[in-house]
Write a protein that holds these residues in place. Structure first.
Motif, PDB file in Angstrom:
ATOM      1  N   SER A  40       0.826  -1.219   0.000  1.00 33.98           N
ATOM      2  CA  SER A  40       0.000   0.000   0.000  1.00 33.98           C
ATOM      3  C   SER A  40       0.858   1.266   0.000  1.00 33.98           C
ATOM      4  CB  SER A  40      -0.942   0.008   1.207  1.00 33.98           C
ATOM      5  OG  SER A  40      -0.198   0.020   2.409  1.00 33.98           O
ATOM      6  N   ALA A 410      -1.560   5.248  -6.387  1.00 36.97           N
ATOM      7  CA  ALA A 410      -2.676   4.959  -7.293  1.00 36.97           C
ATOM      8  C   ALA A 410      -2.698   3.503  -7.766  1.00 36.97           C
ATOM      9  CB  ALA A 410      -2.635   5.893  -8.499  1.00 36.97           C
ATOM     10  N   ARG A 411      -1.554   3.005  -8.173  1.00 39.15           N
ATOM     11  CA  ARG A 411      -1.470   1.628  -8.681  1.00 39.15           C
ATOM     12  C   ARG A 411      -0.081   1.076  -8.415  1.00 39.15           C
ATOM     13  NH1 ARG A 411      -4.464  -0.114 -13.587  1.00 39.15           N
ATOM     14  NH2 ARG A 411      -6.453   0.966 -13.482  1.00 39.15           N
ATOM     15  N   LEU A 418      -0.783  -6.141 -12.090  1.00 34.38           N
ATOM     16  CA  LEU A 418      -1.382  -5.131 -11.223  1.00 34.38           C
ATOM     17  C   LEU A 418      -1.641  -5.785  -9.868  1.00 34.38           C
ATOM     18  CD1 LEU A 418      -2.542  -2.300 -10.824  1.00 34.38           C
ATOM     19  CD2 LEU A 418      -4.746  -3.154 -11.666  1.00 34.38           C
ATOM     20  N   THR A 421      -4.460  -1.513  -5.795  1.00 38.51           N
ATOM     21  CA  THR A 421      -5.002  -0.157  -5.950  1.00 38.51           C
ATOM     22  C   THR A 421      -5.714   0.164  -4.639  1.00 38.51           C
ATOM     23  OG1 THR A 421      -7.246  -0.709  -6.723  1.00 38.51           O
ATOM     24  CG2 THR A 421      -5.511  -0.611  -8.411  1.00 38.51           C
ATOM     25  N   GLU A 423      -8.592   1.359  -4.245  1.00 41.28           N
ATOM     26  CA  GLU A 423     -10.006   0.986  -4.335  1.00 41.28           C
ATOM     27  C   GLU A 423     -10.194  -0.511  -4.129  1.00 41.28           C
ATOM     28  OE1 GLU A 423      -8.393   2.584  -6.998  1.00 41.28           O
ATOM     29  OE2 GLU A 423      -8.905   4.572  -6.220  1.00 41.28           O
ATOM     30  N   GLN A 424      -9.326  -1.302  -4.748  1.00 38.04           N
ATOM     31  CA  GLN A 424      -9.505  -2.759  -4.723  1.00 38.04           C
ATOM     32  C   GLN A 424      -8.637  -3.466  -3.695  1.00 38.04           C
ATOM     33  OE1 GLN A 424     -10.029  -4.539  -8.861  1.00 38.04           O
ATOM     34  NE2 GLN A 424      -9.063  -2.595  -9.344  1.00 38.04           N
TER      35      GLN A 424
END
Ligand code: ZN
Ligand code: CU
Length: 443
Positions: A40, A410-411, A418, A421, A423-424
């Motif tokens: 993260s 962001a990513r 990937l 993120t 969000e996920q």
């Protein structure tokens, strides 16, 4: 350019994935392979096995002594050979890559009958054989924690004899020096002599001048390290905080600086509190309170902010979190180190350019630890990548609320996939064992 996958990176910066030069993630990569505290932050690789502490190659019949207990109890130590650890890593498939150092305390506890004394020649030979095997099986190098009781009886001769075995196979040597307080210069000299004798590149771990009596002495230590670096490969790692953290130790208990409890076996209810307030509540002195809390961990506010800044600014300095992932109330460095260096120190405080911050956590680190084709954005390199917002990136973990996601990442991509993120959360676990012979034999 266009291709099958298009990513709108407007306003974002692309950097090589961050490499955490100094971790104690040896067990968390197996037990909680999502590695949320690290990925993260944009971290795509971690160097485990620092400070003489590693999960392999050692097992225990009863609970391991400090500082080995920072990684867990007896049940955590299941790897009599490094190959078994490498295997477990393959099974757990962590979200980040792992480069592994072999700890001198682990070797001593495996091979030396009484760790309170120097190894005899048979014991030394056994440690050297374990070192050879570990490098053959994919380790990256060697670490010592000469400050710690399980390691302290080893002298320069013992350390350099073992380090030389790692050197023979291209290993790196990282050291938590014997003394980071009054005798820090002697410790630097010892480190350089030992590394020279073993002909091995060396990293001074979490460089600091600890204790108020030594504040400001980075004006002495950094030139000493620079002079050594002109003759020999010398680097250092540093975390962006003025507090350190390890076991609660009687010799570190003092009223000179605040101390916070990060965990306590007999008194878990005191976790997160200041030692002085616990002592006041119990009506005893600091040392008596510490004795009652032991075994325990602590955060020591033992450094000067100006020293931390000078160390971070050194061209020899890589960023390493030194986070302790099993602590109940961990030092915030575990969740915040990398966004803090970029957002707080580089962007807001202008300590150095953001590009310099990135280099200290990518290209420099990959070069020092010899992590081939990592730490750079270049065709043919592994796609360990982080997209972040340079305007908003910042750490959120504090001493009061130490487990908090950073902002502005962001990513994150690991080995082309990937992986994270905001969000996920954690999407893929594509990490692998890197460094050492993996450079040659990897895919
Ligand atoms: Zn250490
Ligand atoms: Cu450490």
């Amino acid at each position: 350019a266009t291709d099958a996958i298009e990513v709108d990176a407007a306003g974002l910066a692309l950097a090589p994935g961050f490499i955490d030069a100094h971790t104690h993630d040896d067990r968390i990569v197996l037990d909680k392979p999502d590695m949320l505290p690290k990925i993260s932050q944009g971290v795509t690789s971690v160097v485990v096995g620092n400070c003489g502490i590693s999960l392999a190659p050692v097992t225990f019949e009863s609970d391991p002594p400090a500082p080995m207990n920072l990684l867990g109890g007896r049940e955590a130590y299941q790897f009599p050979r490094f190959a078994a650890y490498a295997n477990a890593l393959r099974q757990s498939a962590p979200a980040v890559n792992v480069a592994a150092l072999i700890g001198h305390s682990a070797l001593r506890l495996a091979a030396v009958r009484d760790v309170g004394r120097k190894a005899n020649s048979a014991e030394l030979a056994e440690m050297c054989a374990l070192a050879d095997a570990a490098m053959n099986e994919g380790a990256t190098g060697f670490s010592t924690g000469l400050f710690y009781p399980t390691n302290a009886a080893a002298d320069e001769e013992e350390v350099s004899a073992i380090a030389a075995r790692f050197a023979r196979q291209g290993g790196i040597y990282a050291t938590h020096m014997r003394d980071e307080f009054d005798r820090v210069l002697d410790s630097i000299d010892e480190t350089v002599r030992t590394a020279n004798a073993a002909n091995i590149p060396v990293v001074v771990s979490h460089h600091k001048c600890a204790g108020p009596a030594n504040w400001g002495r980075t004006f002495e230590t950094l030139p000493r390290l620079e002079a050594a670096a002109a003759q020999h490969r010398v680097n250092l790692d540093v975390y962006p905080y003025a507090a350190g953290s390890t076991n609660l130790r009687m010799d570190l208990v003092t009223s000179d600086y605040p101390i916070r409890i990060s965990w306590s076996k007999p008194h878990p209810e005191m976790t997160g509190r200041e030692l002085s307030s616990i002592a006041a509540e119990w009506g005893c002195d600091l040392h008596e309170a510490a004795r009652r809390l032991d075994p325990a961990g602590a955060i020591y506010f033992q450094m000067d902010e100006a020293d931390v800044r000078r160390v971070m600014s050194s061209r020899l300095a890589m960023i390493g979190s030194d986070g302790l992932p099993h602590d109940i109330h961990p030092h915030p460095r575990l969740w915040g180190t990398f966004p803090r260096v970029i957002g707080h120190y580089a962007r807001d405080q202008k300590l150095f350019p953001v590009e310099t911050a990135i280099h200290k956590m990518t290209g420099l680190t990959a070069r020092v630890f010899n992590l081939a084709d990592r730490g750079l954005l270049k065709p043919g390199a592994f796609a360990d990548l982080v997209l972040f917002d340079p305007a908003t990136i910042i750490d959120k973990a504090t001493y009061d609320v130490p487990q908090a996601l950073s902002l502005g990442i962001a990513r994150v991509y690991v080995n082309g996939r990937l992986a994270f993120t905001p969000e996920q959360g954690v999407i893929a676990r594509a990490g692998r064992l890197i460094g050492g012979r993996n450079n040659v034999h990897g895919e």
